[in-house]
Every structure is written in structure tokens, then in C-alpha cells.
Write an enzyme that holds these catalytic residues in place. Structure first.
Site, PDB file in Angstrom:
ATOM      1  N   LYS A  14      46.090  51.955  56.216  1.00 18.40           N
ATOM      2  CA  LYS A  14      45.764  52.783  55.377  1.00 18.40           C
ATOM      3  C   LYS A  14      47.542  52.923  55.104  1.00 18.40           C
ATOM      4  O   LYS A  14      48.400  52.443  55.434  1.00 18.40           O
ATOM      5  CB  LYS A  14      45.456  54.018  55.458  1.00 18.40           C
ATOM      6  CG  LYS A  14      45.989  55.005  57.309  1.00 18.40           C
ATOM      7  CD  LYS A  14      47.432  55.940  56.974  1.00 18.40           C
ATOM      8  CE  LYS A  14      48.101  56.379  58.042  1.00 18.40           C
ATOM      9  NZ  LYS A  14      49.283  56.845  57.347  1.00 18.40           N
ATOM     10  N   ASP A 141      43.848  60.868  61.521  1.00 15.64           N
ATOM     11  CA  ASP A 141      44.046  59.971  60.563  1.00 15.64           C
ATOM     12  C   ASP A 141      42.747  58.770  60.910  1.00 15.64           C
ATOM     13  O   ASP A 141      42.024  57.950  60.568  1.00 15.64           O
ATOM     14  CB  ASP A 141      44.681  58.795  60.862  1.00 15.64           C
ATOM     15  CG  ASP A 141      46.040  59.243  60.861  1.00 15.64           C
ATOM     16  OD1 ASP A 141      45.706  60.211  59.358  1.00 15.64           O
ATOM     17  OD2 ASP A 141      47.023  57.927  60.584  1.00 15.64           O
TER      18      ASP A 141
END
Length: 301
Positions: A14, A141
Site C-alpha cells: 500500500k 494496516d
């Protein structure tokens, strides 16, 4: 419970196109408004039946990946097994391509990948909600690694609202030597903002609109990371990397998450190759990787 053969899950890295950080809470965490975008760098996690929980790893920076119970992939297997009253007897093999300790959620990706792989291997058929609950327990996350695409993360980053993206974006990621500890970077944020009124974190409407319309130029103008100043304070050399990428033609540059990987938004695939070559030639990073976004979340292959 079925546990024959093996299951492989591919899971993306990401980039935070926006990371707004609030003041430290009493529990030491910070409220965030984190706009996640999954990119086309992937790890693959393969789960195979075994007599006990073991982890192996191959690929880029594999020597830097912990192979004990501190690895989020191992924690994922343990939490899932505990929920179902079974023993986490599985061999997890990680094929690593996401930079390690680079602010691109590689460890979180492995946690989400292992969770999905073990769920399929053990025939548990867990709901998406149950998997996301375990992800949130693993780390801030991890839920996004499961979901992929684009999402706004609030709370510690674990409460997700999926976002629509109207087009593809091209990126270059400059991988630095050595890592930066996320808790240390947050600690430096606290030091730098001491005595300063830190606003409540909120997603930028301009940035969300740029994502929704697929407008690369508007997205470039809106990129923001409140952890960039602390990362640069701890690792001043990253400023040279950011400069090298923008001088080579990147539309915008920022530290990815807590760093030390730096992210460069470029206009197209050709520009990405040019910027990557210039970054490598500059000597300001260990290597540079080209990727596109958005990318799908964790998926069984």
C-alpha cells in the site's frame, strides 16, 4: 476441518496518499485519517498442513523477515486457530516482493495473506467481518491489506470505508537502506508537535475527489503525510531521494507511511521507467520499483 494440499494467497503493498495524524491519545496511539491505495507490488503466502506452526521466507530482503511468532503471519494463524478451538499446525511460506520495513505494509500484508490462506486451508469459511476483526487485532494496516483497492482508514487506521477510484495511477517507489521503526517515527511526531495544537485528522475532500475522478494532476497536488517531517528528521538523507525523483519528472513525491520508502506519483508508465532509472542512478536509494494502483486486496490464487 479440511487440511489437504496447500493454499496460496496474493496480497498487495500500500501507499498512503494522505496520512493525517492526530495528537497522542491516553493509550499512546494516535487517531488517523489514512487514505490507503493498494499498489501492484505483492507478497504471496502459502499455507500447507504441518505438525506445528513454522514460517519460511524467500525473495527480496527475506533475510530481514522474522521467522518466529513475532511475524504477523504467525500471529494471524494463531488468532484464527484460537477462535475456532483448533491448533495452528501450519507451515507458512512467504514469497517476498514488498519492501521490508519500508512503510508499505509488507508485514501487514503477510498477516492478511496468512489469515486468508489458513481460513481456506482449514475450511473455516469465516465471514469477511470476522476476518476483518482479526485483522484489526493484528495491526492498524492489516484490514486494508485484506480489502485492497482504496479506502479511508480512521481510528488507528483499522476502521475502513472503501473509496471509489476513477482511473489508474502510476508510481515509483524508492527503497532506502535500512528501516525506520513506526513507533519511533510516531514518537518523533510527538516531539515535533509538543506544545502545538494538533488538529483532528480528516481526509481531504480535494484528494478524495481526485481519486474518484482518476485525476493524476489533482492527486499529485493533494498528496500529504503528517509523518513525513518526523521521518525526515530521523533520516535527513531521504530529502535527497525526494529531490532526485521530482527533478527526474515525478509530479509529486512523499515519504510512504512512516518510511523510509519514498513514493513518486508520475503521469504514465514511460515516466515511471524514467524516474526509476534516475533514482537508481542518483545513488540516493538502494533500488527503485515501478507499480500501478489501485490493486485488488488479498486473494486466493
Amino acid at each position: 476441518m479440511t487440511a489437504t494440499g496447500s493454499v496460496t494467497v496474493r496480497v498487495p503493498a500500500k501507499v498512503n496518499v494522505q496520512l493525517a495524524v492526530g495528537a497522542a491519545r491516553p493509550d499512546g496511539f494516535h487517531d488517523l485519517a489514512s487514505v490507503f491505495l493498494a499498489v501492484s507490488l505483492h507478497d504471496e503466502v502459502t499455507a500447507t498442513p504441518a505438525d506445528e506452526l513454522t514460517i519460511t521466507c524467500e525473495g527480496r530482503d527475506a533475510d530481514k523477515v522474522p521467522l518466529d511468532r513475532t511475524n504477523l503471519a504467525a500471529r494471524a494463524a494463531e488468532l484464527l486457530a484460537a477462535r475456532h478451538g483448533i491448533s495452528p499446525d501450519v507451515h507458512l511460506h512467504i514469497a517476498k516482493d514488498i519492501p521490508v520495513a519500508g512503510g508499505m505494509a509488507g508485514g501487514s500484508a503477510d498477516g492478511a495473506g496468512a489469515l486468508l490462506a489458513c481460513d481456506a486451508l482449514w475450511g473455516l469459511d469465516s465471514s469477511r467481518e470476522e476476518l476483518l476483526e482479526i485483522c484489526a487485532e493484528l495491526g492498524s494496516d492489516v484490514p486494508f491489506s485484506l480489502v485492497g483497492g482504496a479506502a479511508l482508514g480512521t481510528g488507528r487506521g483499522e476502521k475502513l470505508t472503501e473509496l471509489s477510484v476513477g482511473g489508474g495511477f502510476h508510481w515509483v517507489f524508492a527503497v532506502a537502506d535500512g528501516g525506520l521503526s513506526t513507533p519511533v517515527v510516531f514518537g518523533e511526531f510527538d516531539r515535533l508537535t509538543e506544545g502545538v495544537e494538533v488538529p483532528e485528522p480528516a481526509a481531504s475532500p480535494v484528494l478524495l475527489d481526485a481519486l474518484r475522478t482518476g485525476d493524476t494532476t489533482a492527486l499529485a497536488a493533494a498528496l500529504a503525510n503528517d509523518l513525513q517531517a518526523p521521518a525526515l528528521s530521523l533520516r535527513p538523507s531521504l530529502a535527497d531521494t525526494l529531490t532526485a525523483g521530482t527533478e527526474a519528472g515525478a509530479l509529486a513525491a512523499l515519504v510512504s507511511g512512516s518510511g523510509p520508502t519514498t513514493a513518486f506519483l508520475v503521469k504514465d508508465a514511460e515516466s515511471a521507467e524514467t524516474v526509476a532509472a534516475a533514482l537508481i542512478a542518483s545513488g540516493t536509494c538502494r533500488t527503485a520499483r515501478v507499480a500501478t494502483s489501485p490493486a485488488p486486496g488479498a486473494a486466493v490464487l
